[in-house]
Write a protein that holds these residues in place. Sequence first.
Motif, mmCIF file in Angstrom:
data_model
loop_
_atom_site.group_PDB
_atom_site.id
_atom_site.type_symbol
_atom_site.label_atom_id
_atom_site.label_comp_id
_atom_site.label_asym_id
_atom_site.label_seq_id
_atom_site.Cartn_x
_atom_site.Cartn_y
_atom_site.Cartn_z
ATOM 1 N N GLU A 1 0.828 -1.217 0.000
ATOM 2 C CA GLU A 1 0.000 0.000 0.000
ATOM 3 C C GLU A 1 0.862 1.267 0.000
ATOM 4 O OE1 GLU A 1 -2.665 -1.027 3.147
ATOM 5 O OE2 GLU A 1 -3.623 -2.486 1.806
ATOM 6 N N LEU A 2 2.069 1.160 0.538
ATOM 7 C CA LEU A 2 2.973 2.323 0.529
ATOM 8 C C LEU A 2 3.809 2.387 -0.757
ATOM 9 C CD1 LEU A 2 4.092 2.155 4.251
ATOM 10 C CD2 LEU A 2 2.922 4.091 3.188
ATOM 11 N N GLY A 3 3.520 1.468 -1.684
ATOM 12 C CA GLY A 3 4.186 1.506 -2.991
ATOM 13 C C GLY A 3 5.579 0.899 -3.004
ATOM 14 N N LYS A 4 5.904 0.115 -1.973
ATOM 15 C CA LYS A 4 7.227 -0.535 -1.955
ATOM 16 C C LYS A 4 7.139 -1.875 -2.696
ATOM 17 C CE LYS A 4 8.654 2.506 1.200
ATOM 18 N NZ LYS A 4 9.331 3.726 0.766
ATOM 19 N N HIS A 5 8.188 -2.218 -3.424
ATOM 20 C CA HIS A 5 8.289 -3.550 -4.011
ATOM 21 C C HIS A 5 8.637 -4.513 -2.871
ATOM 22 C CE1 HIS A 5 8.153 -1.732 -7.950
ATOM 23 N NE2 HIS A 5 9.068 -0.861 -7.545
ATOM 24 N N VAL A 6 8.118 -5.756 -2.965
ATOM 25 C CA VAL A 6 8.261 -6.679 -1.829
ATOM 26 C C VAL A 6 8.838 -8.024 -2.258
ATOM 27 C CG1 VAL A 6 7.006 -7.975 -0.047
ATOM 28 C CG2 VAL A 6 6.319 -5.631 -0.580
ATOM 29 N N PHE A 7 9.875 -8.437 -1.536
ATOM 30 C CA PHE A 7 10.331 -9.834 -1.587
ATOM 31 C C PHE A 7 9.927 -10.415 -0.233
ATOM 32 C CE2 PHE A 7 13.098 -13.249 -0.463
ATOM 33 C CZ PHE A 7 13.323 -13.940 -1.642
ATOM 34 N N CYS A 8 9.041 -11.425 -0.242
ATOM 35 C CA CYS A 8 8.527 -11.971 1.017
ATOM 36 C C CYS A 8 8.990 -13.418 1.182
ATOM 37 C CB CYS A 8 7.000 -11.912 0.994
ATOM 38 S SG CYS A 8 6.220 -12.605 2.448
ATOM 39 N N GLU A 9 9.584 -13.718 2.312
ATOM 40 C CA GLU A 9 9.999 -15.098 2.569
ATOM 41 C C GLU A 9 8.790 -16.026 2.569
ATOM 42 O OE1 GLU A 9 12.051 -17.320 2.558
ATOM 43 O OE2 GLU A 9 13.762 -16.072 2.137
ATOM 44 N N LYS A 10 9.019 -17.281 2.265
ATOM 45 C CA LYS A 10 7.944 -18.264 2.310
ATOM 46 C C LYS A 10 7.662 -18.631 3.769
ATOM 47 C CE LYS A 10 9.239 -21.748 3.836
ATOM 48 N NZ LYS A 10 9.924 -22.149 5.103
ATOM 49 N N GLU B 1 -4.513 -3.450 -6.370
ATOM 50 C CA GLU B 1 -4.689 -1.987 -6.290
ATOM 51 C C GLU B 1 -3.373 -1.226 -6.483
ATOM 52 O OE1 GLU B 1 -6.863 -1.000 -2.722
ATOM 53 O OE2 GLU B 1 -8.411 -2.432 -3.311
ATOM 54 N N ASN B 2 -2.270 -1.844 -6.067
ATOM 55 C CA ASN B 2 -0.950 -1.190 -6.175
ATOM 56 C C ASN B 2 0.010 -2.166 -6.860
ATOM 57 O OD1 ASN B 2 -1.462 1.070 -3.950
ATOM 58 N ND2 ASN B 2 -2.155 -0.890 -3.156
ATOM 59 N N PRO B 3 0.080 -2.145 -8.148
ATOM 60 C CA PRO B 3 0.842 -3.182 -8.852
ATOM 61 C C PRO B 3 2.363 -3.021 -8.748
ATOM 62 C CG PRO B 3 -0.146 -1.671 -10.417
ATOM 63 C CD PRO B 3 -0.545 -1.181 -9.068
ATOM 64 N N VAL B 4 2.876 -3.263 -7.541
ATOM 65 C CA VAL B 4 4.330 -3.283 -7.337
ATOM 66 C C VAL B 4 4.823 -4.704 -7.613
ATOM 67 C CG1 VAL B 4 4.338 -1.425 -5.615
ATOM 68 C CG2 VAL B 4 4.021 -3.808 -4.872
ATOM 69 N N LYS B 5 6.128 -4.909 -7.628
ATOM 70 C CA LYS B 5 6.676 -6.262 -7.791
ATOM 71 C C LYS B 5 6.555 -6.997 -6.457
ATOM 72 C CE LYS B 5 8.273 -5.242 -11.909
ATOM 73 N NZ LYS B 5 7.467 -5.620 -13.081
ATOM 74 N N PHE B 6 6.154 -8.269 -6.526
ATOM 75 C CA PHE B 6 6.027 -9.083 -5.311
ATOM 76 C C PHE B 6 6.566 -10.478 -5.617
ATOM 77 C CE2 PHE B 6 3.944 -11.994 -2.416
ATOM 78 C CZ PHE B 6 4.008 -11.325 -1.201
ATOM 79 N N GLN B 7 7.572 -10.886 -4.867
ATOM 80 C CA GLN B 7 8.168 -12.220 -5.078
ATOM 81 C C GLN B 7 8.156 -12.995 -3.774
ATOM 82 O OE1 GLN B 7 11.727 -12.365 -7.475
ATOM 83 N NE2 GLN B 7 12.495 -14.180 -6.447
ATOM 84 N N VAL C 1 12.774 -5.521 -10.514
ATOM 85 C CA VAL C 1 12.368 -4.175 -10.080
ATOM 86 C C VAL C 1 13.062 -3.124 -10.946
ATOM 87 C CG1 VAL C 1 12.451 -2.499 -8.198
ATOM 88 C CG2 VAL C 1 11.883 -4.886 -7.704
ATOM 89 N N ILE C 2 14.379 -3.264 -11.100
ATOM 90 C CA ILE C 2 15.137 -2.227 -11.825
ATOM 91 C C ILE C 2 14.708 -2.166 -13.291
ATOM 92 C CG2 ILE C 2 17.454 -1.566 -12.646
ATOM 93 C CD1 ILE C 2 18.580 -2.703 -10.024
ATOM 94 N N ASN C 3 14.530 -3.338 -13.893
ATOM 95 C CA ASN C 3 14.263 -3.378 -15.340
ATOM 96 C C ASN C 3 12.814 -3.701 -15.692
ATOM 97 O OD1 ASN C 3 17.028 -2.835 -16.150
ATOM 98 N ND2 ASN C 3 17.467 -4.834 -15.227
ATOM 99 N N ASP C 4 11.938 -3.563 -14.698
ATOM 100 C CA ASP C 4 10.499 -3.793 -14.880
ATOM 101 C C ASP C 4 10.208 -5.117 -15.598
ATOM 102 O OD1 ASP C 4 7.818 -3.357 -14.675
ATOM 103 O OD2 ASP C 4 7.683 -2.022 -16.410
#
Length: 337
Positions: A87-96, A114-120, A297-300
Amino acid sequence: MLKIGIIGLGRIGKVHMTSICTRIPEAKIIIAADPFLNDEMIDFAKEFGIENLTKDYKEVLNNKEVDAVLICSSTDTHADISAEAIELGKHVFCEKPVDHSIAKINKVKEALEENPVKFQVGFNRRYDHNFAAIRKAVLDGKVGDVHVTKITSRDPNPPSAEYAAVSGGMLLDMTIHDFDMVRFLTGAEPVSIYVEPAVLVDKAIGEAGDIDTAIITIKMSDGSIAMIDNSRKAIYGYDQRAEVFGSGGMVASKNDSESTVVISDENGVVGEKPLYFFLERYMDSFTLEVKEFIDAVINDKEIKTGIDAGLKSIEMALAGNISIKEKRVVEISEVQK
Ligand SMILES: NC(=O)c1ccc[n+]([C@@H]2O[C@H](COP(=O)([O-])OP(=O)(O)OC[C@H]3O[C@@H](n4cnc5c(N)ncnc54)[C@H](O)[C@@H]3O)[C@@H](O)[C@H]2O)c1
Protein backbone atom coordinates in the motif's frame (compact mmCIF):
# COMPACT_ATOMS: atom_id res chain seq x y z
CA MET A 1 21.14 1.82 -7.32
CA LEU A 2 18.08 0.13 -5.78
CA LYS A 3 17.62 1.02 -2.10
CA ILE A 4 16.55 -1.88 0.09
CA GLY A 5 15.14 -2.25 3.61
CA ILE A 6 15.33 -5.59 5.42
CA ILE A 7 12.67 -6.57 7.94
CA GLY A 8 13.81 -9.39 10.25
CA LEU A 9 17.44 -10.05 11.08
CA GLY A 10 17.28 -13.73 12.02
CA ARG A 11 18.82 -16.58 10.03
CA ILE A 12 17.33 -15.80 6.63
CA GLY A 13 17.52 -12.01 7.01
CA LYS A 14 21.28 -12.38 7.48
CA VAL A 15 21.53 -14.69 4.47
CA HIS A 16 19.87 -12.10 2.22
CA MET A 17 21.88 -9.26 3.75
CA THR A 18 25.09 -11.15 2.97
CA SER A 19 24.01 -11.84 -0.63
CA ILE A 20 23.09 -8.24 -1.38
CA CYS A 21 26.15 -6.76 0.28
CA THR A 22 28.66 -9.16 -1.25
CA ARG A 23 27.21 -10.33 -4.56
CA ILE A 24 24.58 -7.88 -5.83
CA PRO A 25 26.18 -4.52 -6.67
CA GLU A 26 22.95 -3.15 -8.21
CA ALA A 27 21.34 -2.79 -4.74
CA LYS A 28 22.20 -1.26 -1.38
CA ILE A 29 20.65 -1.96 2.02
CA ILE A 30 19.95 1.39 3.68
CA ILE A 31 17.94 0.27 6.73
CA ALA A 32 17.06 -2.91 8.65
CA ALA A 33 14.62 -3.69 11.47
CA ASP A 34 14.13 -6.37 14.10
CA PRO A 35 12.17 -5.97 17.37
CA PHE A 36 14.80 -8.11 19.11
CA LEU A 37 17.71 -6.13 17.74
CA ASN A 38 20.75 -7.30 19.71
CA ASP A 39 24.51 -6.77 19.68
CA GLU A 40 25.05 -9.78 17.44
CA MET A 41 22.66 -8.38 14.78
CA ILE A 42 24.14 -4.87 15.12
CA ASP A 43 27.69 -6.21 14.67
CA PHE A 44 26.60 -8.34 11.71
CA ALA A 45 25.00 -5.35 9.93
CA LYS A 46 27.89 -3.03 10.76
CA GLU A 47 30.34 -5.44 9.11
CA PHE A 48 28.52 -4.51 5.89
CA GLY A 49 28.44 -0.80 6.73
CA ILE A 50 24.73 -0.78 7.60
CA GLU A 51 24.28 1.65 10.49
CA ASN A 52 20.59 2.54 10.23
CA LEU A 53 19.06 -0.17 12.41
CA THR A 54 15.73 -0.01 14.22
CA LYS A 55 13.40 -2.16 16.30
CA ASP A 56 10.34 -0.91 14.42
CA TYR A 57 9.66 -2.27 10.92
CA LYS A 58 7.39 0.72 10.26
CA GLU A 59 10.49 2.91 10.10
CA VAL A 60 11.62 0.79 7.14
CA LEU A 61 8.25 1.08 5.41
CA ASN A 62 7.97 4.83 6.04
CA ASN A 63 11.50 5.54 4.85
CA LYS A 64 10.90 7.48 1.62
CA GLU A 65 14.24 6.39 0.15
CA VAL A 66 13.45 2.67 0.40
CA ASP A 67 12.40 1.27 -3.01
CA ALA A 68 11.99 -2.38 -1.98
CA VAL A 69 11.70 -4.40 1.21
CA LEU A 70 12.74 -7.94 2.01
CA ILE A 71 10.38 -9.44 4.58
CA CYS A 72 12.43 -11.97 6.55
CA SER A 73 10.52 -11.85 9.85
CA SER A 74 8.57 -14.69 11.47
CA THR A 75 5.88 -16.23 9.28
CA ASP A 76 2.91 -14.81 11.22
CA THR A 77 3.99 -11.26 10.30
CA HIS A 78 4.50 -11.74 6.54
CA ALA A 79 1.01 -11.07 5.20
CA ASP A 80 0.29 -7.95 7.27
CA ILE A 81 3.69 -6.36 6.63
CA SER A 82 3.44 -7.26 2.93
CA ALA A 83 0.05 -5.58 2.58
CA GLU A 84 1.28 -2.49 4.41
CA ALA A 85 4.41 -2.27 2.26
CA ILE A 86 2.46 -2.75 -0.98
CA GLU A 87 0.00 0.00 0.00
CA LEU A 88 2.97 2.32 0.53
CA GLY A 89 4.19 1.51 -2.99
CA LYS A 90 7.23 -0.54 -1.95
CA HIS A 91 8.29 -3.55 -4.01
CA VAL A 92 8.26 -6.68 -1.83
CA PHE A 93 10.33 -9.83 -1.59
CA CYS A 94 8.53 -11.97 1.02
CA GLU A 95 10.00 -15.10 2.57
CA LYS A 96 7.94 -18.26 2.31
CA PRO A 97 5.27 -18.91 3.35
CA VAL A 98 3.27 -15.72 2.76
CA ASP A 99 0.87 -16.93 5.45
CA HIS A 100 -0.89 -20.10 6.58
CA SER A 101 -4.31 -18.63 5.84
CA ILE A 102 -5.73 -18.42 2.32
CA ALA A 103 -7.85 -15.41 3.37
CA LYS A 104 -4.75 -13.50 4.49
CA ILE A 105 -2.85 -14.34 1.30
CA ASN A 106 -5.85 -13.14 -0.69
CA LYS A 107 -5.66 -9.81 1.19
CA VAL A 108 -2.07 -9.43 -0.07
CA LYS A 109 -3.32 -10.31 -3.56
CA GLU A 110 -5.99 -7.61 -3.34
CA ALA A 111 -3.41 -5.06 -2.20
CA LEU A 112 -1.31 -5.99 -5.26
CA GLU A 113 -4.27 -5.54 -7.58
CA GLU A 114 -4.69 -1.99 -6.29
CA ASN A 115 -0.95 -1.19 -6.17
CA PRO A 116 0.84 -3.18 -8.85
CA VAL A 117 4.33 -3.28 -7.34
CA LYS A 118 6.68 -6.26 -7.79
CA PHE A 119 6.03 -9.08 -5.31
CA GLN A 120 8.17 -12.22 -5.08
CA VAL A 121 7.86 -15.18 -2.70
CA GLY A 122 11.10 -16.76 -1.44
CA PHE A 123 10.84 -20.17 -3.07
CA ASN A 124 14.61 -20.30 -3.48
CA ARG A 125 14.75 -23.94 -4.59
CA ARG A 126 13.51 -22.91 -8.05
CA TYR A 127 16.91 -21.20 -8.39
CA ASP A 128 18.93 -24.24 -7.32
CA HIS A 129 21.22 -25.31 -10.17
CA ASN A 130 19.98 -28.93 -10.11
CA PHE A 131 16.26 -28.23 -9.99
CA ALA A 132 16.52 -25.40 -12.54
CA ALA A 133 18.30 -27.86 -14.88
CA ILE A 134 15.51 -30.44 -14.43
CA ARG A 135 12.90 -27.79 -15.26
CA LYS A 136 14.88 -26.75 -18.34
CA ALA A 137 15.07 -30.38 -19.52
CA VAL A 138 11.30 -30.74 -19.09
CA LEU A 139 10.69 -27.47 -20.98
CA ASP A 140 13.10 -28.61 -23.72
CA GLY A 141 10.97 -31.73 -24.19
CA LYS A 142 13.64 -34.16 -22.96
CA VAL A 143 11.13 -36.26 -21.00
CA GLY A 144 8.21 -35.87 -23.43
CA ASP A 145 4.86 -35.85 -21.66
CA VAL A 146 5.36 -35.89 -17.91
CA HIS A 147 4.03 -39.05 -16.26
CA VAL A 148 5.63 -39.21 -12.78
CA THR A 149 7.46 -36.59 -10.68
CA LYS A 150 9.32 -37.69 -7.55
CA ILE A 151 10.71 -35.37 -4.89
CA THR A 152 12.88 -36.64 -2.07
CA SER A 153 13.16 -34.04 0.68
CA ARG A 154 14.66 -35.17 3.97
CA ASP A 155 16.17 -32.95 6.64
CA PRO A 156 19.35 -33.98 8.49
CA ASN A 157 17.79 -33.39 11.91
CA PRO A 158 14.30 -32.81 13.27
CA PRO A 159 13.32 -29.50 14.87
CA SER A 160 12.43 -29.48 18.56
CA ALA A 161 8.93 -30.58 19.51
CA GLU A 162 8.31 -27.01 20.78
CA TYR A 163 9.15 -25.65 17.30
CA ALA A 164 6.98 -28.31 15.66
CA ALA A 165 4.06 -27.27 17.86
CA VAL A 166 4.12 -23.64 16.65
CA SER A 167 5.39 -24.09 13.07
CA GLY A 168 1.98 -24.97 11.66
CA GLY A 169 3.09 -28.57 11.13
CA MET A 170 5.51 -30.27 8.75
CA LEU A 171 3.47 -29.71 5.59
CA LEU A 172 3.17 -25.93 6.10
CA ASP A 173 6.71 -25.50 7.38
CA MET A 174 8.89 -27.94 5.42
CA THR A 175 6.91 -29.62 2.63
CA ILE A 176 5.76 -26.20 1.40
CA HIS A 177 8.99 -26.02 -0.66
CA ASP A 178 8.27 -29.45 -2.16
CA PHE A 179 4.71 -28.47 -3.07
CA ASP A 180 6.10 -25.48 -4.94
CA MET A 181 8.74 -27.71 -6.56
CA VAL A 182 6.08 -30.08 -7.93
CA ARG A 183 4.32 -27.13 -9.61
CA PHE A 184 7.62 -25.71 -10.83
CA LEU A 185 9.01 -28.93 -12.32
CA THR A 186 5.80 -30.03 -14.04
CA GLY A 187 4.34 -26.64 -14.97
CA ALA A 188 0.98 -28.20 -14.01
CA GLU A 189 -1.45 -27.49 -11.18
CA PRO A 190 -2.41 -29.87 -8.35
CA VAL A 191 -5.87 -31.42 -8.53
CA SER A 192 -5.98 -33.70 -5.49
CA ILE A 193 -3.68 -34.89 -2.72
CA TYR A 194 -3.29 -37.84 -0.37
CA VAL A 195 -0.87 -37.88 2.57
CA GLU A 196 0.27 -41.05 4.35
CA PRO A 197 1.72 -39.59 7.58
CA ALA A 198 3.93 -41.17 10.25
CA VAL A 199 5.82 -40.30 13.41
CA LEU A 200 8.98 -42.40 13.22
CA VAL A 201 11.76 -39.98 14.16
CA ASP A 202 10.69 -38.40 17.45
CA LYS A 203 7.64 -39.37 19.52
CA ALA A 204 7.60 -35.89 21.08
CA ILE A 205 6.82 -34.42 17.64
CA GLY A 206 3.78 -36.70 17.48
CA GLU A 207 2.75 -35.72 20.99
CA ALA A 208 2.99 -32.06 19.92
CA GLY A 209 0.43 -32.88 17.20
CA ASP A 210 2.78 -32.98 14.21
CA ILE A 211 4.26 -35.67 11.95
CA ASP A 212 7.90 -36.25 10.97
CA THR A 213 7.60 -38.62 8.00
CA ALA A 214 5.25 -38.70 5.03
CA ILE A 215 4.63 -40.06 1.57
CA ILE A 216 2.44 -37.67 -0.38
CA THR A 217 0.79 -38.38 -3.72
CA ILE A 218 -0.62 -35.60 -5.87
CA LYS A 219 -2.72 -35.83 -9.03
CA MET A 220 -1.79 -33.02 -11.42
CA SER A 221 -3.88 -31.11 -13.97
CA ASP A 222 -1.89 -32.63 -16.90
CA GLY A 223 -2.87 -36.14 -15.73
CA SER A 224 0.58 -36.86 -14.27
CA ILE A 225 1.21 -38.09 -10.72
CA ALA A 226 3.66 -36.54 -8.28
CA MET A 227 5.15 -38.13 -5.20
CA ILE A 228 6.88 -36.38 -2.29
CA ASP A 229 8.95 -38.41 0.19
CA ASN A 230 9.62 -36.44 3.40
CA SER A 231 11.53 -37.22 6.55
CA ARG A 232 12.68 -34.94 9.32
CA LYS A 233 15.82 -37.03 9.82
CA ALA A 234 18.16 -38.61 7.32
CA ILE A 235 21.26 -39.76 9.19
CA TYR A 236 23.47 -39.23 6.13
CA GLY A 237 22.53 -35.55 5.77
CA TYR A 238 20.24 -33.23 3.80
CA ASP A 239 18.70 -35.39 1.07
CA GLN A 240 17.35 -33.18 -1.73
CA ARG A 241 16.71 -34.93 -5.02
CA ALA A 242 14.15 -34.83 -7.79
CA GLU A 243 13.19 -36.87 -10.82
CA VAL A 244 10.76 -36.30 -13.67
CA PHE A 245 9.83 -39.30 -15.80
CA GLY A 246 7.78 -39.19 -18.98
CA SER A 247 6.98 -40.58 -22.43
CA GLY A 248 10.36 -39.48 -23.82
CA GLY A 249 12.70 -40.32 -20.96
CA MET A 250 13.71 -39.32 -17.47
CA VAL A 251 15.66 -36.49 -15.86
CA ALA A 252 16.96 -36.78 -12.30
CA SER A 253 19.34 -34.94 -9.98
CA LYS A 254 21.71 -36.18 -7.27
CA ASN A 255 22.65 -34.50 -4.00
CA ASP A 256 25.41 -31.91 -3.89
CA SER A 257 28.45 -32.68 -1.74
CA GLU A 258 31.57 -30.79 -0.70
CA SER A 259 33.58 -32.63 -3.33
CA THR A 260 33.18 -35.54 -5.75
CA VAL A 261 36.01 -37.47 -4.09
CA VAL A 262 35.43 -41.19 -3.71
CA ILE A 263 37.69 -43.25 -1.49
CA SER A 264 38.11 -46.87 -2.46
CA ASP A 265 39.74 -49.39 -0.15
CA GLU A 266 39.33 -52.98 1.00
CA ASN A 267 36.09 -52.06 2.83
CA GLY A 268 34.32 -50.51 -0.11
CA VAL A 269 33.93 -47.37 -2.20
CA VAL A 270 32.82 -44.32 -0.23
CA GLY A 271 31.84 -40.81 -1.36
CA GLU A 272 31.04 -37.69 0.66
CA LYS A 273 27.78 -37.08 2.49
CA PRO A 274 25.37 -34.49 1.04
CA LEU A 275 25.98 -30.87 2.06
CA TYR A 276 24.71 -30.51 5.63
CA PHE A 277 21.56 -28.35 5.47
CA PHE A 278 19.81 -25.55 3.62
CA LEU A 279 22.38 -22.83 4.36
CA GLU A 280 25.11 -24.98 2.79
CA ARG A 281 23.10 -26.54 -0.01
CA TYR A 282 21.03 -23.58 -1.15
CA MET A 283 23.25 -20.52 -0.59
CA ASP A 284 23.67 -19.82 -4.32
CA SER A 285 19.94 -20.15 -4.88
CA PHE A 286 19.26 -17.61 -2.10
CA THR A 287 21.50 -15.14 -3.92
CA LEU A 288 20.04 -15.87 -7.35
CA GLU A 289 16.42 -15.42 -6.24
CA VAL A 290 17.14 -11.99 -4.71
CA LYS A 291 19.26 -11.01 -7.73
CA GLU A 292 16.33 -11.86 -10.00
CA PHE A 293 13.92 -9.86 -7.80
CA ILE A 294 16.21 -6.82 -7.90
CA ASP A 295 16.63 -7.16 -11.66
CA ALA A 296 12.84 -7.39 -12.08
CA VAL A 297 12.37 -4.18 -10.08
CA ILE A 298 15.14 -2.23 -11.83
CA ASN A 299 14.26 -3.38 -15.34
CA ASP A 300 10.50 -3.79 -14.88
CA LYS A 301 10.55 -7.53 -15.63
CA GLU A 302 7.87 -10.07 -14.80
CA ILE A 303 8.17 -11.87 -11.44
CA LYS A 304 8.04 -15.64 -11.94
CA THR A 305 7.45 -16.69 -8.32
CA GLY A 306 4.69 -14.28 -7.37
CA ILE A 307 1.71 -14.29 -5.03
CA ASP A 308 0.03 -17.19 -6.87
CA ALA A 309 2.98 -19.46 -6.08
CA GLY A 310 2.53 -18.44 -2.43
CA LEU A 311 -1.18 -19.20 -2.58
CA LYS A 312 -1.05 -22.53 -4.45
CA SER A 313 1.56 -24.05 -2.16
CA ILE A 314 -0.54 -23.17 0.88
CA GLU A 315 -3.65 -24.66 -0.73
CA MET A 316 -1.71 -27.91 -1.22
CA ALA A 317 -0.50 -27.89 2.40
CA LEU A 318 -3.96 -27.18 3.82
CA ALA A 319 -5.54 -29.87 1.63
CA GLY A 320 -2.75 -32.22 2.79
CA ASN A 321 -3.57 -31.48 6.42
CA ILE A 322 -7.21 -32.40 5.79
CA SER A 323 -6.00 -35.63 4.17
CA ILE A 324 -3.99 -36.46 7.32
CA LYS A 325 -6.94 -35.71 9.59
CA GLU A 326 -9.63 -37.45 7.55
CA LYS A 327 -7.45 -40.20 6.00
CA ARG A 328 -8.72 -39.59 2.47
CA VAL A 329 -7.88 -38.08 -0.90
CA VAL A 330 -8.68 -34.36 -0.82
CA GLU A 331 -9.48 -32.27 -3.87
CA ILE A 332 -7.55 -28.99 -3.88
CA SER A 333 -10.82 -27.26 -4.79
CA GLU A 334 -12.13 -28.16 -1.31
CA VAL A 335 -9.82 -25.59 0.30
CA GLN A 336 -10.35 -22.99 -2.42
CA LYS A 337 -14.00 -22.50 -1.48
N1 LIG B 1 13.46 -19.99 1.95
C1 LIG B 1 13.96 -20.75 2.90
O1 LIG B 1 14.54 -21.81 2.66
C2 LIG B 1 13.85 -20.29 4.32
C3 LIG B 1 14.82 -20.71 5.24
C4 LIG B 1 14.69 -20.25 6.56
C5 LIG B 1 13.62 -19.46 6.91
N2 LIG B 1 12.69 -19.10 5.98
C6 LIG B 1 11.54 -18.28 6.37
O2 LIG B 1 12.01 -17.02 6.80
C7 LIG B 1 11.27 -16.57 7.93
C8 LIG B 1 12.24 -16.30 9.07
O3 LIG B 1 12.89 -17.49 9.41
P1 LIG B 1 14.29 -17.52 10.19
O4 LIG B 1 14.75 -18.92 10.14
O5 LIG B 1 15.16 -16.43 9.73
O6 LIG B 1 13.74 -17.20 11.66
P2 LIG B 1 14.49 -16.46 12.85
O7 LIG B 1 13.66 -16.73 14.04
O8 LIG B 1 15.94 -16.80 12.85
O9 LIG B 1 14.37 -14.91 12.45
C9 LIG B 1 13.16 -14.23 12.40
C10 LIG B 1 13.46 -12.81 12.87
O10 LIG B 1 12.31 -12.00 12.62
C11 LIG B 1 12.21 -11.09 13.68
N3 LIG B 1 10.88 -10.49 13.73
C12 LIG B 1 9.74 -10.98 14.28
N4 LIG B 1 8.74 -10.08 14.13
C13 LIG B 1 9.26 -9.01 13.46
C14 LIG B 1 8.74 -7.78 13.00
N5 LIG B 1 7.46 -7.43 13.22
N6 LIG B 1 9.56 -6.92 12.36
C15 LIG B 1 10.86 -7.25 12.13
N7 LIG B 1 11.41 -8.42 12.53
C16 LIG B 1 10.62 -9.29 13.19
C17 LIG B 1 12.57 -11.90 14.93
O11 LIG B 1 12.94 -11.08 16.00
C18 LIG B 1 13.73 -12.74 14.39
O12 LIG B 1 14.98 -12.10 14.63
C19 LIG B 1 10.25 -17.66 8.23
O13 LIG B 1 9.02 -17.30 7.68
C20 LIG B 1 10.79 -18.89 7.54
O14 LIG B 1 9.77 -19.76 7.08
C21 LIG B 1 12.81 -19.47 4.70
